[in-house]
Enzyme design. Structure first.
Site, PDB file in Angstrom:
ATOM      1  N   HIS A   1      -1.341  -6.615  -5.530  1.00 29.56           N
ATOM      2  CA  HIS A   1      -1.020  -7.011  -4.038  1.00 29.56           C
ATOM      3  C   HIS A   1      -1.654  -6.235  -2.938  1.00 29.56           C
ATOM      4  O   HIS A   1      -1.701  -4.814  -3.123  1.00 29.56           O
ATOM      5  CB  HIS A   1       0.389  -7.361  -3.552  1.00 29.56           C
ATOM      6  CG  HIS A   1       0.947  -8.257  -4.790  1.00 29.56           C
ATOM      7  ND1 HIS A   1       2.391  -8.034  -4.781  1.00 29.56           N
ATOM      8  CD2 HIS A   1       0.609  -9.286  -5.289  1.00 29.56           C
ATOM      9  CE1 HIS A   1       2.567  -9.099  -5.536  1.00 29.56           C
ATOM     10  NE2 HIS A   1       1.615  -9.618  -6.092  1.00 29.56           N
TER      11      HIS A   1
ATOM     12  N   LYS B   1       1.218   1.840   3.053  1.00 27.63           N
ATOM     13  CA  LYS B   1       2.611   1.413   2.270  1.00 27.63           C
ATOM     14  C   LYS B   1       2.963   2.649   1.531  1.00 27.63           C
ATOM     15  O   LYS B   1       2.340   3.551   0.930  1.00 27.63           O
ATOM     16  CB  LYS B   1       1.937   0.332   0.907  1.00 27.63           C
ATOM     17  CG  LYS B   1       3.302  -0.069   0.342  1.00 27.63           C
ATOM     18  CD  LYS B   1       2.744  -1.027  -0.783  1.00 27.63           C
ATOM     19  CE  LYS B   1       2.233  -2.425  -0.159  1.00 27.63           C
ATOM     20  NZ  LYS B   1       2.106  -3.470  -1.329  1.00 27.63           N
TER      21      LYS B   1
ATOM     22  N   TYR C   1       9.802  -1.005  -0.407  1.00 22.00           N
ATOM     23  CA  TYR C   1       8.555  -0.887   0.306  1.00 22.00           C
ATOM     24  C   TYR C   1       8.588  -0.799   2.038  1.00 22.00           C
ATOM     25  O   TYR C   1       9.392  -1.409   2.545  1.00 22.00           O
ATOM     26  CB  TYR C   1       7.941  -1.991   0.182  1.00 22.00           C
ATOM     27  CG  TYR C   1       7.981  -2.895  -1.136  1.00 22.00           C
ATOM     28  CD1 TYR C   1       6.778  -2.658  -1.915  1.00 22.00           C
ATOM     29  CD2 TYR C   1       8.972  -3.327  -1.694  1.00 22.00           C
ATOM     30  CE1 TYR C   1       6.617  -3.311  -3.178  1.00 22.00           C
ATOM     31  CE2 TYR C   1       8.908  -3.951  -2.719  1.00 22.00           C
ATOM     32  CZ  TYR C   1       7.606  -4.019  -3.608  1.00 22.00           C
ATOM     33  OH  TYR C   1       7.897  -4.683  -5.018  1.00 22.00           O
TER      34      TYR C   1
ATOM     35  N   ASP D   1       0.875 -14.764  -8.613  1.00 20.02           N
ATOM     36  CA  ASP D   1      -0.168 -13.638  -9.140  1.00 20.02           C
ATOM     37  C   ASP D   1      -1.056 -14.013 -10.362  1.00 20.02           C
ATOM     38  O   ASP D   1      -2.151 -13.465 -10.464  1.00 20.02           O
ATOM     39  CB  ASP D   1       0.954 -12.688  -9.768  1.00 20.02           C
ATOM     40  CG  ASP D   1       1.618 -11.688  -8.640  1.00 20.02           C
ATOM     41  OD1 ASP D   1       1.496 -12.094  -7.720  1.00 20.02           O
ATOM     42  OD2 ASP D   1       2.586 -10.817  -8.890  1.00 20.02           O
TER      43      ASP D   1
END
Length: 180
Positions: A62, A72, A132, A166
């Site tokens: 992703h 990130k 995250y 996905d």
């Protein structure tokens, strides 16, 4: 406070915090504003979230497209995963290359993933809790990914549990990268 190590992908960093362990378990500091500023890491995050995945779940690969692309920070807070990062920056000497990281909650290892890289992981333990932090707000119009099995990553799994989303991503070879 943090041991920061370069990876094979320029700008992607392994961050190893100090782990304090005793008979009760472990205590790990995952953020310190002054230390992060000194290392040139982001200190302002727009969103923070977590996922819980069962064994054999594969999430990824992703990323967010410009203008909502983001930096990130990820870590495995419970369990263990095989984490993968793929360089999607066209001008990078490692364009299309991947790096693998074994993340365990007992070690507290974090990854800093710069803009222009795809991220995913495969759950090795019975369950895994992934944390995250990202520097931009999620925008569904900029949400994107590449197919998990198209970047040459040796996941060591034949049939992972994947989301419908996905499974529909384009292969890396068919992806036209907007990242410079």
């Amino acid at each position: 406070m943090f041991d920061v190590r370069e990876t094979s992908l320029k700008g992607c960093l392994r961050i190893l915090p100090r782990v304090r362990a005793d008979e009760r378990g472990v205590f790990i500091k995952t953020f310190h504003i002054e230390a992060f500023q000194k290392l040139g890491l982001p200190t302002s995050f727009a969103e923070e979230y977590f996922s819980v995945s069962q064994k054999n779940v594969l999430r990824g690969l992703h990323f967010q497209m410009p203008p909502m692309d983001h930096e990130k920070m990820v870590c495995c807070a419970q369990g263990e995963v095989m984490d993968a990062v793929v360089d999607l920056r066209r001008s990078s000497p490692t364009y299309g290359a991947y790096a693998l990281f074994h993340l365990k909650s007992s070690e507290g290892t974090m990854l800093y993933i710069p803009k222009g890289m795809a991220h995913g992981f495969y759950t090795l333990s019975d369950t895994a809790l992934m944390l995250y932090q990202v520097t931009s707000v999620y925008d569904p119009d900029c949400d994107a990914g590449i197919r998990w099995d198209s970047a040459g990553i040796p996941w060591e799994v034949g049939a992972p549990i994947l989301s419908a989303r996905d499974q529909k991503f384009a292969a890396l070879a068919d992806f036209v990268s907007p990242f410079v």
